[in-house]
Write a protein that holds these residues in place. Structure first.
Motif, PDB file in Angstrom:
ATOM      1  N   ILE A  92       4.025   0.119  -7.028  1.00  0.00           N
ATOM      2  CA  ILE A  92       3.313  -0.889  -6.223  1.00  0.00           C
ATOM      3  C   ILE A  92       3.250  -0.449  -4.762  1.00  0.00           C
ATOM      4  N   MET A  93       4.355   0.059  -4.245  1.00  0.00           N
ATOM      5  CA  MET A  93       4.399   0.503  -2.846  1.00  0.00           C
ATOM      6  C   MET A  93       3.448   1.684  -2.612  1.00  0.00           C
ATOM      7  N   THR A  94       3.421   2.609  -3.568  1.00  0.00           N
ATOM      8  CA  THR A  94       2.528   3.773  -3.434  1.00  0.00           C
ATOM      9  C   THR A  94       1.064   3.348  -3.509  1.00  0.00           C
ATOM     10  N   ARG A  95       0.782   2.432  -4.429  1.00  0.00           N
ATOM     11  CA  ARG A  95      -0.607   1.952  -4.574  1.00  0.00           C
ATOM     12  C   ARG A  95      -1.044   1.193  -3.326  1.00  0.00           C
ATOM     13  N   THR A  96      -0.126   0.458  -2.729  1.00  0.00           N
ATOM     14  CA  THR A  96      -0.433  -0.247  -1.480  1.00  0.00           C
ATOM     15  C   THR A  96      -0.733   0.754  -0.366  1.00  0.00           C
ATOM     16  N   TYR A  97       0.017   1.834  -0.323  1.00  0.00           N
ATOM     17  CA  TYR A  97      -0.205   2.881   0.678  1.00  0.00           C
ATOM     18  C   TYR A  97      -1.596   3.511   0.518  1.00  0.00           C
ATOM     19  N   LEU A  98      -2.016   3.714  -0.710  1.00  0.00           N
ATOM     20  CA  LEU A  98      -3.331   4.324  -0.949  1.00  0.00           C
ATOM     21  C   LEU A  98      -4.468   3.365  -0.609  1.00  0.00           C
ATOM     22  N   GLY A  99      -4.237   2.059  -0.774  1.00  0.00           N
ATOM     23  CA  GLY A  99      -5.252   1.058  -0.424  1.00  0.00           C
ATOM     24  C   GLY A  99      -6.488   1.156  -1.293  1.00  0.00           C
ATOM     25  N   GLY A 100      -7.650   0.803  -0.726  1.00  0.00           N
ATOM     26  CA  GLY A 100      -8.904   0.862  -1.493  1.00  0.00           C
ATOM     27  C   GLY A 100      -9.462  -0.521  -1.755  1.00  0.00           C
ATOM     28  N   ASP A 101     -10.749  -0.546  -2.168  1.00  0.00           N
ATOM     29  CA  ASP A 101     -11.416  -1.827  -2.408  1.00  0.00           C
ATOM     30  C   ASP A 101     -10.879  -2.542  -3.644  1.00  0.00           C
ATOM     31  N   ALA A 102     -10.407  -1.770  -4.628  1.00  0.00           N
ATOM     32  CA  ALA A 102      -9.960  -2.369  -5.897  1.00  0.00           C
ATOM     33  C   ALA A 102      -8.437  -2.526  -5.934  1.00  0.00           C
ATOM     34  N   LEU A 103      -7.851  -2.802  -4.760  1.00  0.00           N
ATOM     35  CA  LEU A 103      -6.398  -2.869  -4.677  1.00  0.00           C
ATOM     36  C   LEU A 103      -5.832  -3.973  -5.572  1.00  0.00           C
ATOM     37  N   GLY A 129      -5.724  -3.013  -9.008  1.00  0.00           N
ATOM     38  CA  GLY A 129      -4.593  -2.103  -9.210  1.00  0.00           C
ATOM     39  C   GLY A 129      -3.294  -2.860  -9.396  1.00  0.00           C
ATOM     40  N   TYR A 130      -3.063  -3.880  -8.553  1.00  0.00           N
ATOM     41  CA  TYR A 130      -1.871  -4.706  -8.699  1.00  0.00           C
ATOM     42  C   TYR A 130      -1.823  -5.362 -10.085  1.00  0.00           C
ATOM     43  N   LEU A 131      -2.974  -5.891 -10.488  1.00  0.00           N
ATOM     44  CA  LEU A 131      -3.037  -6.602 -11.775  1.00  0.00           C
ATOM     45  C   LEU A 131      -2.758  -5.653 -12.936  1.00  0.00           C
ATOM     46  N   SER A 132      -3.411  -4.487 -12.928  1.00  0.00           N
ATOM     47  CA  SER A 132      -3.226  -3.539 -14.036  1.00  0.00           C
ATOM     48  C   SER A 132      -1.798  -3.014 -14.088  1.00  0.00           C
ATOM     49  N   MET A 133      -1.216  -2.745 -12.919  1.00  0.00           N
ATOM     50  CA  MET A 133       0.151  -2.222 -12.899  1.00  0.00           C
ATOM     51  C   MET A 133       1.159  -3.275 -13.355  1.00  0.00           C
ATOM     52  N   THR A 134       0.913  -4.526 -12.997  1.00  0.00           N
ATOM     53  CA  THR A 134       1.817  -5.599 -13.421  1.00  0.00           C
ATOM     54  C   THR A 134       1.753  -5.795 -14.927  1.00  0.00           C
TER      55      THR A 134
END
Length: 415
Positions: free
Chosen positions: A86-97, A100-105
């Motif tokens: 989650i922290m890494t994905r937040t760092y990468l950011g992007g429009d579909a963030l 990303g949170y939903l799929s990872m959860t």
């Protein structure tokens, strides 16, 4: 480009398992959920950093280390892995963030919940379970892809289907290979521990047999002279001689236990009813249970016959049930049950006594170790040796403040 990125991800995924197999035996933190969660978490984060990006979505194998961490290390390692992703994905950011949170959860919840069930499995069954769990993140990715198309008001990109198929195949292969390596690593560790234990037990057994033989001879002489003196003594002297004889008999029993530990001998093989044997043991130990205010209950399946040494088996079972009674506080309960399995009979002895810690449990069966205030641990060591000499298995499970369960499995008589 996608295939190259995913193959790089596979190398990243395998790194923690390979490091664990190489350095695990010399690394004292190899079984720490915190450390292993961080190690697998780093692998997941690297997979995400070296991912293939299309439609603002990240295609990578970050879920494989998460699955392996949750299933083989535990839920805690899985949670650490999830937080790091989650922290890494937040760092990468992007429009579909948020996607990303939903799929990872969702991808995390499947292995996390499965880890509680799969932890009891071993070998091939656990590998199959890990592969089955890996299908969860794949389905999540497909669902997110469809949802993103609807969210962006764009038609579904069918040209991405080959990429989805490649992603799915490599996700399953990565999980399978990682799980297989993990199983090989665990099997190697168990085998090494068993070899070390066997060598240690062999040395202790030879030493115990040597000492027992040497001590038995002078004890026999002393016992003989005391028996000759006994008729001529009166009063307290006779009482003292009686006590001395009883202690000598106890010493002989301990010596016999040492000899049984060194090499159990199944001298009198016969076919007998297993339920009758357990019933006799229950009758024998009921007075002890009543004295300790412990309820001893038996639930035995009839018509179970085994071919073994009745006396040795009785000694082993008496030791286990007696230990259970002694470990149980007043008004507690000891349950003994037996059931027929395929080609085997299983005996379960459980108590709701004080239980044992993980450290105590790991030392069960070691010579000179006992959880009792006064004890040598010899009885338990002999019990384990007797059951193993009968081609059986004995497993101890315990939790402090809850109790202990001993499961013994023996082969049935072959018709």
């Amino acid at each position: 480009m996608l295939v190259e990125k995913l193959f790089l991800n596979i190398l990243i995924v395998l790194a923690p398992v390979l490091l664990q197999s190489v350095f695990g035996e010399r690394w004292r933190y190899a079984k720490s959920p915190l450390v292993m969660g961080l190690l697998y978490g780093i692998a997941s984060c690297l997979c995400l950093l070296f991912s293939y990006r299309d439609l603002n979505l990240y295609w990578d194998l970050r879920y494989v280390p998460m699955i392996i961490a949750a299933i083989y290390v535990g839920p805690v390692a899985g949670v650490i892995n999830y937080v790091m992703i989650i922290m890494t994905r937040t760092y990468l950011g992007g429009d579909a963030l948020w996607f990303g949170y939903l799929s990872m959860t969702l991808g995390f919840l499947i292995p996390f919940l499965a880890s509680f069930k799969i932890k009891t499995l071993t070998g091939t069954a656990r590998i199959k379970a890990a592969i089955l769990v890996s299908l969860g993140p794949l389905l999540v990715m497909l669902a997110i892809l469809l949802s993103y198309s609807a969210y962006a008001h764009e038609p579904f990109q069918f040209k991405l289907m080959p990429a989805v198929i490649v992603f799915g195949i490599l996700l399953i292969l990565g999980t399978w290979f990682s799980a297989m390596l993990q199983e090989i690593n665990e099997e190697h560790t168990k085998m090494k521990v068993q070899i070390q234990k066997a060598e240690k037990m062999k040395t202790l057994g030879e030493l115990a047999a040597s000492i027992a033989h040497e001590v038995r001879n002078p004890l026999t002489v002393v016992k003989g002279f005391l028996q000759l003196m006994r008729p001529s003594e009166i009063g307290k002297n006779q009482q003292y001689l009686t006590i001395a004889m009883e202690e000598l008999e106890r010493a002989e029993t301990i010596i016999s236990d040492y000899l049984n530990f060194s090499k159990p001998k199944l001298t009198k093989l016969e076919s007998f009813s297993f339920s009758d044997l357990l019933t006799n043991i229950s009758i024998l130990l009921t007075p002890m249970a009543m004295k300790n205010a412990v309820e001893l209950t038996c639930h035995l399946e009839d018509n179970i016959y085994i071919y073994s040494d009745r006396g040795q088996l009785q000694q082993a079972l008496v030791n286990v049930i007696k230990n259970a009674i002694e470990a149980t506080q007043a008004n507690g309960e000891v349950k003994v049950s037996s059931m027929r399995l395929v080609g085997e009979v299983q005996i379960i002895i459980s108590d709701n006594g004080k239980g044992m810690s993980k450290e105590q449990l790991s030392r069960i069966g070691h010579l000179f170790y006992s959880t009792k205030d006064v004890g040598t641990g010899l009885g338990t060591a002999v019990t384990i040796r007797i059951i193993e000499s009968m081609n059986g298995k004995i497993v101890y499970e315990s939790k402090e403040g809850v109790g202990t369960t001993v499961t013994i499995t023996l082969p049935l008589k072959q018709n």
